[in-house]
Design a protein around this motif. Structure first.
Motif, mmCIF file in Angstrom:
data_model
loop_
_atom_site.group_PDB
_atom_site.id
_atom_site.type_symbol
_atom_site.label_atom_id
_atom_site.label_comp_id
_atom_site.label_asym_id
_atom_site.label_seq_id
_atom_site.Cartn_x
_atom_site.Cartn_y
_atom_site.Cartn_z
ATOM 1 N N PHE A 42 0.828 -1.206 0.000
ATOM 2 C CA PHE A 42 0.000 0.000 0.000
ATOM 3 C C PHE A 42 0.866 1.261 0.000
ATOM 4 N N ALA A 43 1.989 1.218 0.686
ATOM 5 C CA ALA A 43 2.897 2.365 0.659
ATOM 6 C C ALA A 43 3.435 2.590 -0.751
ATOM 7 N N GLU A 44 3.737 1.500 -1.441
ATOM 8 C CA GLU A 44 4.226 1.626 -2.814
ATOM 9 C C GLU A 44 3.141 2.199 -3.729
ATOM 10 N N ALA A 45 1.888 1.801 -3.543
ATOM 11 C CA ALA A 45 0.791 2.339 -4.348
ATOM 12 C C ALA A 45 0.619 3.830 -4.082
ATOM 13 N N ARG A 46 0.738 4.229 -2.828
ATOM 14 C CA ARG A 46 0.624 5.665 -2.528
ATOM 15 C C ARG A 46 1.805 6.424 -3.112
ATOM 16 N N ARG A 47 2.991 5.852 -3.016
ATOM 17 C CA ARG A 47 4.168 6.538 -3.549
ATOM 18 C C ARG A 47 4.071 6.732 -5.055
ATOM 19 N N ARG A 48 3.610 5.697 -5.754
ATOM 20 C CA ARG A 48 3.501 5.780 -7.204
ATOM 21 C C ARG A 48 2.185 6.391 -7.658
ATOM 22 N N ASP A 49 1.249 6.538 -6.722
ATOM 23 C CA ASP A 49 -0.086 7.071 -7.028
ATOM 24 C C ASP A 49 -0.788 6.228 -8.091
ATOM 25 N N VAL A 50 -0.852 4.907 -7.823
ATOM 26 C CA VAL A 50 -1.512 3.972 -8.731
ATOM 27 C C VAL A 50 -2.440 3.075 -7.915
ATOM 28 N N PRO A 51 -3.401 2.433 -8.564
ATOM 29 C CA PRO A 51 -4.287 1.510 -7.840
ATOM 30 C C PRO A 51 -3.572 0.210 -7.454
ATOM 31 N N ILE A 52 -4.202 -0.480 -6.520
ATOM 32 C CA ILE A 52 -3.810 -1.837 -6.166
ATOM 33 C C ILE A 52 -4.590 -2.814 -7.048
ATOM 34 N N LEU A 53 -3.910 -3.792 -7.621
ATOM 35 C CA LEU A 53 -4.582 -4.902 -8.288
ATOM 36 C C LEU A 53 -4.463 -6.101 -7.343
ATOM 37 N N LEU A 54 -5.589 -6.468 -6.755
ATOM 38 C CA LEU A 54 -5.625 -7.575 -5.793
ATOM 39 C C LEU A 54 -6.113 -8.833 -6.488
ATOM 40 N N SER A 55 -5.324 -9.887 -6.424
ATOM 41 C CA SER A 55 -5.696 -11.185 -6.998
ATOM 42 C C SER A 55 -5.728 -12.209 -5.870
ATOM 43 N N VAL A 56 -6.887 -12.845 -5.686
ATOM 44 C CA VAL A 56 -7.082 -13.791 -4.587
ATOM 45 C C VAL A 56 -7.450 -15.160 -5.157
ATOM 46 N N GLY A 57 -6.824 -16.196 -4.662
ATOM 47 C CA GLY A 57 -7.134 -17.555 -5.099
ATOM 48 C C GLY A 57 -6.626 -18.560 -4.098
ATOM 49 N N TYR A 58 -6.492 -19.808 -4.548
ATOM 50 C CA TYR A 58 -5.956 -20.853 -3.681
ATOM 51 C C TYR A 58 -5.383 -21.949 -4.555
ATOM 52 N N SER A 59 -4.565 -22.804 -3.970
ATOM 53 C CA SER A 59 -3.714 -23.671 -4.778
ATOM 54 C C SER A 59 -4.483 -24.744 -5.538
ATOM 55 N N ALA A 60 -5.619 -25.202 -5.006
ATOM 56 C CA ALA A 60 -6.356 -26.282 -5.660
ATOM 57 C C ALA A 60 -7.384 -25.784 -6.664
ATOM 58 N N CYS A 61 -7.381 -24.507 -6.963
ATOM 59 C CA CYS A 61 -8.403 -23.881 -7.800
ATOM 60 C C CYS A 61 -8.028 -23.990 -9.282
ATOM 61 N N HIS A 62 -8.859 -24.683 -10.066
ATOM 62 C CA HIS A 62 -8.566 -24.896 -11.486
ATOM 63 C C HIS A 62 -8.475 -23.576 -12.246
ATOM 64 N N TRP A 63 -9.483 -22.709 -12.109
ATOM 65 C CA TRP A 63 -9.498 -21.482 -12.905
ATOM 66 C C TRP A 63 -8.458 -20.471 -12.429
ATOM 67 N N CYS A 64 -8.009 -20.608 -11.189
ATOM 68 C CA CYS A 64 -6.866 -19.799 -10.753
ATOM 69 C C CYS A 64 -5.636 -20.161 -11.569
ATOM 70 N N HIS A 65 -5.446 -21.462 -11.790
ATOM 71 C CA HIS A 65 -4.308 -21.891 -12.595
ATOM 72 C C HIS A 65 -4.450 -21.420 -14.041
ATOM 73 N N VAL A 66 -5.664 -21.494 -14.565
ATOM 74 C CA VAL A 66 -5.885 -21.063 -15.948
ATOM 75 C C VAL A 66 -5.522 -19.584 -16.107
ATOM 76 N N MET A 67 -6.014 -18.740 -15.198
ATOM 77 C CA MET A 67 -5.723 -17.308 -15.312
ATOM 78 C C MET A 67 -4.235 -17.032 -15.123
ATOM 79 N N ALA A 68 -3.598 -17.811 -14.251
ATOM 80 C CA ALA A 68 -2.162 -17.635 -14.056
ATOM 81 C C ALA A 68 -1.400 -17.946 -15.345
ATOM 82 N N HIS A 69 -1.742 -19.060 -15.995
ATOM 83 C CA HIS A 69 -1.037 -19.437 -17.220
ATOM 84 C C HIS A 69 -1.314 -18.443 -18.346
#
Length: 676
Positions: free
Chosen positions: A47-74
């Motif tokens: 958050f300090a880096e986002a304030r310093r650069r004055d840009v939004p945070i892109l938050l990505s939430v998932g878990y290791s056994a999640c199929h579509w998390c892997h798809v989006m990662a690839h």
């Protein structure tokens, strides 16, 4: 870690190097350590880096056994062009939802409010202060790239409206969170019957379970129905529970070779699973099948419970004695690669004659029930156990030579608490010492490693505890497991440790209305303090704590704990009766209140005996049982309960009113059946 800095000031990974996630304790975050995205973990640095650069945070939430998390990662996070957009215009933060359920809960509420649905991977755009202004789930690569460019342009051109939109979301969610609480009275028995009747009306009479596809295992709702049917002897409730347990155990969601359940069925008939296997599902289902077996005597229930316990010990147990969070949905990027079979593959392993028999037994067809002509294994009808076991053993041995799904080996406090409770009960009910020993080892690990300065941490990996603080479900579910260990062993240390955890929950998590927040009063402040009272995949933090408080009260006679548990259930009582599918754990606990509670104290059978075996087998749903010596230190249920004529005796109490002690199995059976 070597980095170079782009003209825009962002850091990018050099070829062959790793980003900040390489040192994470989360296997899910470590899966992204070689992405070209300059990921941050959640924390002030990001958050300090986002304030310093004055840009939004892109938050990505998932878990290791999640199929579509892997798809989006690839598709996206391993793509240099997409990563360049992320690095130039955002500070990107990756979160493991299992390690930080508080963060996941807050932003999932925002995602659901904005889009009408939720799920993982979850993608949220936040102001540098953490307010969400755009949320979604899975985005295909090209869509995601266009979205990033549009958000970056909006941030530059219309900052005021973006920030205002984020604040409107925060305000709306704050008001919305109060809608599921506000009750003032425990559900009456009539209201509990009303909730059960609602479930009967939602029951899928053709396939079992509730609702349509996708269909999730309703373990907590089934626990409520078992208790409600025991109280009012309602055959219709028994039918709903029996049909659902039977259908899940015979379908493809249950692993017919290795035991254990997949996360959910993608269809309404339990045929094709989403193949990830979660610890929490299997712990809850193991305990539910144990309870179904106790009340029904079903051989299927006993077999599934034993096989699921074996699955936990064989496939999820860690070297330290805990239990891993999950097995992946994919194997080498392909769903079902480990688990599905074609007729030709059966023949290769078994030979033509036995292959035909296996296809009939397990529902493998020429057209297939899954993808590419393959089938998931089911058990449509009972067959000779010897035939089934022979086929199962040979196919499992062959399947073990296939590529296997990855294992997320972090040890989550709450889910391990659920496993401790289930395995402790299985150890006593089946007289299987290895199940009880596994529960004991896990209990010691959680108290020795996950408890730091008296407070719980959320997870550990390889014996090293993480920094994330425990949430309400960790305290409630671990207390539940420790209370089960106390009943299984008559060891006072487990009762004392559970009491300490529950006292912390009362001090740190209590809400003004009598319920419980998901995070402690001194936890990290998010955009709002999360509080979700619904029982979804696992018991809600509030219902987990409430149920453990009531069990503790039944074992100790503590009116303080009983009153606190009842108040917490009252807060959600009204909405739970209206929407019972989402409050199964709360309703099951409320049934326990309606039953008394029922307490069984057995004295004079050190190490177990016929009275203890009878009490565990016939105990009413929600009852507590302790067997030990009279007046054993630290065990209030055994106080002032002497031997009878120098021999063993059982004392049965309901609602703080006790029957005369009994000394024979026949008398104890009659007494217990009369209390059900």
């Amino acid at each position: 870690m070597l980095r170079r800095v782009c003209p825009g000031g962002t850091a990018v990974k050099l070829q062959g190097m790793t980003n900040r996630l390489a040192g994470s304790t989360s296997p899910y975050l470590r899966q992204h350590a070689e992405n070209p995205v300059d990921w941050f973990e959640w924390g002030e640095e990001a958050f300090a880096e986002a304030r310093r650069r004055d840009v939004p945070i892109l938050l990505s939430v998932g878990y290791s056994a999640c199929h579509w998390c892997h798809v989006m990662a690839h598709e996206s996070f391993e793509d240099d062009a997409v990563a360049a957009l992320m690095n130039e215009h955002f500070v990107s933060v990756k979160v493991d939802r299992e390690e930080r359920p508080d963060i996941d809960a807050v932003y999932m509420d925002a995602t659901t409010a904005m889009t009408g649905h939720g799920g993982w991977p979850m993608t949220c755009l936040l102001t540098p202060d953490g307010a969400p202004f755009y949320c979604g789930t899975y985005f295909p690569r090209d869509h995601f790239g266009r979205l990033l460019q549009a958000i970056a342009q909006a941030w530059a051109a219309d900052r005021g409206e973006v920030v205002a939109a984020g604040q409107r979301v925060v305000d709306a969610l704050t008001q919305q969170s109060a809608a599921l609480t506000g009750g003032t009275a425990l559900p009456s028995t009539d209201e509990l019957d009303q909730a059960a009747a609602t479930l009967v009306g939602q029951f899928d009479r053709e396939h079992g379970g509730f609702g349509g596809a996708p269909k999730f295992p309703p373990s907590m709702v089934l626990e409520f129905l078992l208790r409600a049917s025991a109280r009012n002897r309602d055959d219709e409730l028994t039918t709903v529970a029996d049909r659902t347990f039977d259908a899940m155990a015979r379908g493809g969601m249950y692993d017919q070779l290795a035991g254990g359940f997949a996360r959910y069925s993608v269809d309404a008939a339990w045929v094709v699973p989403h193949f990830e296997k979660m610890l929490y599902d299997n712990a809850l289902l193991l305990r539910s099948y144990l309870h179904w077996w106790r009340v029904s005597g079903s051989g299927l229930a006993e077999r599934v419970a034993r096989e699921t316990a074996d699955f936990l010990l064989r496939d999820l147990r860690t070297p330290q004695g805990g239990f891993a969070a999950a097995l992946d949905a994919d194997t080498d990027g392909v769903e079902g690669l480990t688990y599905a079979w074609t007729p030709a593959q059966l023949a290769e392993v078994l030979g033509p004659a036995d292959a035909d028999r296996a296809a009939e037994v397990f529902g493998v067809t020429a057209d297939g029930t899954f993808e590419h002509g393959s089938s998931t294994l089911q058990l449509p009808v009972d067959v000779d156990p010897a035939v089934r076991d022979d086929l199962r053993t040979r196919l499992f041995a062959a399947r073990s030579t296939r590529p296997q799904p990855a294992r997320d080996d972090k040890v989550v406090t709450a889910w391990n608490g659920l496993a401790v409770a289930a395995l402790a009960e299985a150890g006593v009910l089946f007289d299987e010492r290895r199940y009880l020993d596994a529960a004991l080892a896990c209990g010691h690990l959680l108290l020795d490693v996950h408890r730091v300065d008296g407070r719980l941490r959320r997870a550990s990996r390889d014996g090293l505890v993480g920094d994330a603080m425990g949430v309400a479900e960790d305290y409630g579910d671990l207390a539940e497991g420790l209370l089960a260990l106390h009943q299984a062993t008559a060891d006072a240390q487990w009762l004392a440790a559970a009491g300490e955890l529950l006292d912390i929950a009362l001090d740190r998590f209590a809400a003004d209305d009598g319920g419980f927040h998901d995070t402690a009063d001194d936890a990290e402040q998010l955009m709002r303090r999360p509080r979700d009272p619904t029982d979804n995949a696992t018991p809600a933090g509030s219902s987990a704590v409430a149920a453990a408080l009531l069990t503790h009260a039944a074992l100790t006679g503590s009116t303080r704990h009983r009153s606190a548990g009842e108040r917490a259930l009252a807060v959600v009582g009204e909405v739970a009766v209206r929407q019972p599918r989402f409050f199964g754990w709360s309703l099951a606990a409320a049934e326990g209140v309606a039953a008394g509670p029922v307490q069984v104290a057995i004295v004079g059978e050190p190490g177990g005996g016929p009275l203890q075996e009878t009490a565990w087998r016939l105990r009413p749903p929600g009852a507590v049982v302790v067997s030990g010596e009279p007046d054993a230190p630290g065990q209030p249920l055994l106080a002032d309960r002497p031997l009878v004529s120098g021999g063993a005796a059982a004392y049965v109490c309901r609602g703080m009113v006790c029957d005369l002690p009994v000394t024979t199995v026949a008398d104890l059976e009659r007494t217990l059946r009369a209390t059900r």
